[in-house]
Design an enzyme around this catalytic site. Sequence first.
Site, PDB file in Angstrom:
ATOM      1  N   GLU A 126       0.791  -1.220  -0.123  1.00 43.79           N
ATOM      2  CA  GLU A 126       0.060   0.030   0.086  1.00 43.79           C
ATOM      3  C   GLU A 126       0.752   1.093   0.017  1.00 43.79           C
ATOM      4  O   GLU A 126       1.994   1.160   0.578  1.00 43.79           O
ATOM      5  CB  GLU A 126      -0.730   0.080   1.173  1.00 43.79           C
ATOM      6  CG  GLU A 126      -0.006   0.149   2.500  1.00 43.79           C
ATOM      7  CD  GLU A 126      -0.926  -0.046   3.938  1.00 43.79           C
ATOM      8  OE1 GLU A 126      -1.176  -1.415   3.921  1.00 43.79           O
ATOM      9  OE2 GLU A 126      -1.099   0.654   4.749  1.00 43.79           O
ATOM     10  N   LYS A 128       2.799   4.785   0.958  1.00 43.49           N
ATOM     11  CA  LYS A 128       3.201   5.007   2.249  1.00 43.49           C
ATOM     12  C   LYS A 128       3.027   6.513   2.213  1.00 43.49           C
ATOM     13  O   LYS A 128       3.418   7.330   1.397  1.00 43.49           O
ATOM     14  CB  LYS A 128       4.699   5.064   2.467  1.00 43.49           C
ATOM     15  CG  LYS A 128       5.370   5.389   3.797  1.00 43.49           C
ATOM     16  CD  LYS A 128       6.683   5.069   4.197  1.00 43.49           C
ATOM     17  CE  LYS A 128       7.118   5.432   5.438  1.00 43.49           C
ATOM     18  NZ  LYS A 128       7.203   6.743   5.968  1.00 43.49           N
ATOM     19  N   ASP A 130       2.705  10.405   2.990  1.00 42.33           N
ATOM     20  CA  ASP A 130       3.742  11.418   3.737  1.00 42.33           C
ATOM     21  C   ASP A 130       2.950  12.368   4.549  1.00 42.33           C
ATOM     22  O   ASP A 130       2.732  13.465   3.975  1.00 42.33           O
ATOM     23  CB  ASP A 130       4.511  12.088   2.472  1.00 42.33           C
ATOM     24  CG  ASP A 130       5.715  12.675   3.122  1.00 42.33           C
ATOM     25  OD1 ASP A 130       6.021  12.360   4.383  1.00 42.33           O
ATOM     26  OD2 ASP A 130       6.495  13.329   2.393  1.00 42.33           O
ATOM     27  N   TYR A 238      -4.722   2.693   8.281  1.00 41.39           N
ATOM     28  CA  TYR A 238      -3.825   1.662   8.017  1.00 41.39           C
ATOM     29  C   TYR A 238      -3.475   0.880   8.825  1.00 41.39           C
ATOM     30  O   TYR A 238      -2.912  -0.268   8.457  1.00 41.39           O
ATOM     31  CB  TYR A 238      -2.674   2.163   7.097  1.00 41.39           C
ATOM     32  CG  TYR A 238      -1.853   3.254   7.864  1.00 41.39           C
ATOM     33  CD1 TYR A 238      -1.150   2.863   8.964  1.00 41.39           C
ATOM     34  CD2 TYR A 238      -1.701   4.426   7.247  1.00 41.39           C
ATOM     35  CE1 TYR A 238      -0.322   3.556   9.605  1.00 41.39           C
ATOM     36  CE2 TYR A 238      -0.756   5.515   7.847  1.00 41.39           C
ATOM     37  CZ  TYR A 238      -0.123   5.171   9.109  1.00 41.39           C
ATOM     38  OH  TYR A 238       0.498   5.995   9.658  1.00 41.39           O
ATOM     39  N   LYS A 326      11.172   2.548  -0.137  1.00 43.50           N
ATOM     40  CA  LYS A 326      11.078   3.993  -0.133  1.00 43.50           C
ATOM     41  C   LYS A 326      11.323   4.495  -1.703  1.00 43.50           C
ATOM     42  O   LYS A 326      12.149   3.701  -2.411  1.00 43.50           O
ATOM     43  CB  LYS A 326      12.342   4.728   0.697  1.00 43.50           C
ATOM     44  CG  LYS A 326      11.922   4.762   2.180  1.00 43.50           C
ATOM     45  CD  LYS A 326      10.857   5.419   2.350  1.00 43.50           C
ATOM     46  CE  LYS A 326      10.783   6.157   3.655  1.00 43.50           C
ATOM     47  NZ  LYS A 326      11.813   7.067   4.101  1.00 43.50           N
ATOM     48  N   CYS A 420      41.836  21.257  14.601  1.00 45.87           N
ATOM     49  CA  CYS A 420      40.354  21.162  14.706  1.00 45.87           C
ATOM     50  C   CYS A 420      39.889  22.753  14.698  1.00 45.87           C
ATOM     51  O   CYS A 420      40.585  23.662  15.741  1.00 45.87           O
ATOM     52  CB  CYS A 420      40.026  20.896  16.185  1.00 45.87           C
ATOM     53  SG  CYS A 420      37.965  20.712  16.417  1.00 45.87           S
ATOM     54  N   CYS A 422      37.770  24.051  16.659  1.00 46.49           N
ATOM     55  CA  CYS A 422      37.303  24.606  18.045  1.00 46.49           C
ATOM     56  C   CYS A 422      38.405  25.549  18.692  1.00 46.49           C
ATOM     57  O   CYS A 422      39.498  25.605  18.259  1.00 46.49           O
ATOM     58  CB  CYS A 422      37.086  23.191  18.824  1.00 46.49           C
ATOM     59  SG  CYS A 422      38.469  22.449  19.467  1.00 46.49           S
ATOM     60  N   CYS A 444      38.336  15.577  16.730  1.00 48.65           N
ATOM     61  CA  CYS A 444      39.010  16.674  17.638  1.00 48.65           C
ATOM     62  C   CYS A 444      39.750  15.973  18.509  1.00 48.65           C
ATOM     63  O   CYS A 444      38.740  14.968  19.118  1.00 48.65           O
ATOM     64  CB  CYS A 444      37.973  17.734  18.075  1.00 48.65           C
ATOM     65  SG  CYS A 444      38.540  18.716  19.251  1.00 48.65           S
ATOM     66  N   CYS A 450      36.775  19.710  25.136  1.00 50.71           N
ATOM     67  CA  CYS A 450      36.415  20.625  23.733  1.00 50.71           C
ATOM     68  C   CYS A 450      34.994  21.425  23.914  1.00 50.71           C
ATOM     69  O   CYS A 450      33.859  20.621  24.043  1.00 50.71           O
ATOM     70  CB  CYS A 450      36.579  19.861  22.637  1.00 50.71           C
ATOM     71  SG  CYS A 450      35.677  20.689  21.184  1.00 50.71           S
TER      72      CYS A 450
HETATM   73  S1  IVH Z   1       2.191   0.947   9.083  1.00 51.72           S
HETATM   74  C1  IVH Z   1       4.074  -0.577  13.109  1.00 51.72           C
HETATM   75  N1  IVH Z   1       1.221   2.060   6.838  1.00 51.72           N
HETATM   76  O1  IVH Z   1       5.307   5.712   8.111  1.00 51.72           O
HETATM   77  C2  IVH Z   1       4.015   0.246  12.074  1.00 51.72           C
HETATM   78  N2  IVH Z   1       2.899   3.343   8.222  1.00 51.72           N
HETATM   79  O2  IVH Z   1       7.894   4.916   8.993  1.00 51.72           O
HETATM   80  C3  IVH Z   1       2.742   0.767  11.789  1.00 51.72           C
HETATM   81  N3  IVH Z   1       3.159   5.736   7.144  1.00 51.72           N
HETATM   82  O3  IVH Z   1       5.083   6.323  11.573  1.00 51.72           O
HETATM   83  C4  IVH Z   1       2.713   1.753  10.448  1.00 51.72           C
HETATM   84  N4  IVH Z   1       1.837   5.295   5.579  1.00 51.72           N
HETATM   85  O4  IVH Z   1       3.413   7.629  10.000  1.00 51.72           O
HETATM   86  C5  IVH Z   1       2.017   2.163   8.030  1.00 51.72           C
HETATM   87  N5  IVH Z   1       0.344   2.814   4.647  1.00 51.72           N
HETATM   88  C6  IVH Z   1       1.140   3.024   6.020  1.00 51.72           C
HETATM   89  C7  IVH Z   1       1.916   4.331   6.244  1.00 51.72           C
HETATM   90  C8  IVH Z   1       2.775   4.349   7.192  1.00 51.72           C
HETATM   91  C9  IVH Z   1       2.475   6.238   6.126  1.00 51.72           C
HETATM   92  C10 IVH Z   1       4.068   6.329   8.297  1.00 51.72           C
HETATM   93  C11 IVH Z   1       3.485   6.310   9.531  1.00 51.72           C
HETATM   94  C12 IVH Z   1       4.834   5.635  10.491  1.00 51.72           C
HETATM   95  C13 IVH Z   1       5.680   5.820   9.384  1.00 51.72           C
HETATM   96  C14 IVH Z   1       6.872   4.595   9.652  1.00 51.72           C
END
Ligand code: IVH
Length: 695
Positions: A126, A128, A130, A238, A326, A420, A422, A444, A450
């Site tokens: 699914e 991810k 943002d 989700y 990613k 360094c 510093c 350093c 430091c």
């Molecule tokens: S599952 C136990 N599903 O990604 C993990 N996370 O890097 C439960 N996120 O903190 C997360 N889309 O904010 C899941 N389809 C998706 C997601 C998702 C975005 C985010 C979420 C999480 C972060 C993890």
Amino acid sequence: MAFPIDPDDMNPQQAKTELARLAREIARHDKAYHLQDAPKISDAAYDALRQRNTQIETRFPDLVRADSPSNKIGSKPANKFGKITHKVAMLSLSNVFTDQDVTDFVARVRRFLSLGEADELQITAEPKIDGLSAGIRYESGKLVQAATRGDGQTGEDITANIRTLIDVPKTLSGTGWPDVLEVRGEVYLRHVDFDQMNQKQVAADKEPYKNPRNAAAGSLRQLDASITASRPLRFFAYAWGDVSAPFASSQFKAIEQLSEWGFSTNPLTQVCANAAEMIAVYRDIEQQRSSLGYDIDGVVYKVNRLDLQGRLGFVSRSPRWATAHKFPPEQASTILENIDIQVGRTGALTPVAKLAPVTVGGVVVSNASLHNEDELARKDVRIGDRVLIQRAGDVIPQVVRVLDADRANRADPFQFPKICPCPLQTPTSREVDEKGEIGAITRCTGGAACPFQQVETLKHFVSRNAFDIEGLGARQIETFFAEGTIREPADIFALHQRIDRVELAKKDGWGKTSIANLFGAIEQRRQIGLDRLLFALGIRHIGQTNARLLAYHFGSWDALAQAMASDAINEELLSIDGIGQAASDALIQYLREPHSAAVVARLLDQIKVTDMVKADNDSPVSGKIVVFTGKLEQLSRDEAKAGANALGAKVSGSVSAKTDILVAGPGAGSKLKKATELGVQVLSEQEWLRLIGKA
Ligand code: IVH
């Protein structure tokens, strides 16, 4: 303001009565001011109350109350949102980047579950999203609470704001929901709504938001829920957290169920049978990325069967049963204007590229990491070059390569400093490891003396996953450090004695409220968990994961301190599954070295360290030291270890007199022999499973 009796004319009885009255009254005003944002008296009148309190206390020091307003600066929580402790931790996801990583992920899961080639393993894919994750709690079908992720253990109470989201049901539809149901998902903004919101910002002469994610965060964090209501935030469900009863057998069915109860779920979610199908879905979603109408930064894979998710469990801060694939980072080109050398908390010298500002993936970038001396030399980046830079998510942008290396009149190669930058101006050095190889990091040599390292250590100390002191960020630490007000962690907790509030209030960026909030935030952190403390100290090799391992192993600061005094401390540390020699050395050195030991001692005079609560105190194996040996037939080795850890047992790699249980499978050899000699309890895999209630 006129008071009945002048403190100079008071007798002790009158003083006592008046101090009690002042404590009550000041507390009432603190609450009105900080928690309700509704002060009932003028600042001057409030100051007069406090002044009178101090006057009386100075005359009658024996009568100072335990709850004296002089000890409590500001009111309780400095932050306006209440805190909510998650019943089930809100974790993050591990990442994969390449097709090979996806194949490896599937193979790892199959191995952990001991699946045969013919056994099927379904995995969902699914987008991810943002945005920002949130957990929304329903009781008897009614929305009762919502929280941000925070540090995963504790988040902020955003109930009022979440209630204003159009696609979050206030009451669940349909039937069959468990009594308690915490739905988790992502709060985000669609592109059309983001554009409109920014147009309004500009029309109102306000700074536009950088990207939809920042805009969503800004909207969700509004104290006034009516402002949140005017921002068109959306929510995709989700996942779930605390539930009173299971409500599905698979991830896919669970999401379908959430949709029936009234949540928006992502329509692109699919079930895959193998890595090839997962990669195909990934490519498909990547293709659609620009036309979805909201930001996504990858694809999330999750093992479909929930019983298998349960067996896979968690490693460190993310589930073993899921990972995020990613999208490749976004790139842009710009001119490198200069190279700065920054000194980090551990003295590492990092070259930083100062760039002509350029927009990459919707964000303006003007700094990028060049990692270290060797990387810089390898890329041969020189001042004035046109460089390719990239950024992925929230990570620091990086310089990929020089684009015009063959042009005429290029600057000379960059000379990495031998001294360094510093104030100590110590020579820099490269570490040599035990094999005699030169490490990548130039340091350093000033160590704890430091000032650059000291200030970075302090920034780390107050950072989000450490003491998390609101209102005391990197900028404030720098200023307080430069003035000499805060030189080491203990100074933060003595800040009320070290600064003059009136003087501070005159400074840029400080007002009465922010000062009171700062002191409130500091007070809140006078109690801290052992895991956070260990992480906060900034000891090399003791990151969050190791800090937790140590904290759960020792349980309390006193137990750790006592163990430190023992000759067998190295062996004990190495017996903790996950702690290696480097971490053990670093911890021992830090806690035994007089300077750092004194820094810690002074800090401990100011704070109270709370003990760790064992994962599961009821389990018969909680606190026991367990060793696995030989071939296990029902569990994979990783699964066995993870299961034992989850029940509060400590898994060790070797048998000693301290071992409580040896679980021995077929083919067990020297460990079994040693355990028998030492009289350690020996169990078969089946007996072990019965003991922990899994058979
Ligand atoms: S599952 C136990 N599903 O990604 C993990 N996370 O890097 C439960 N996120 O903190 C997360 N889309 O904010 C899941 N389809 C998706 C997601 C998702 C975005 C985010 C979420 C999480 C972060 C993890």
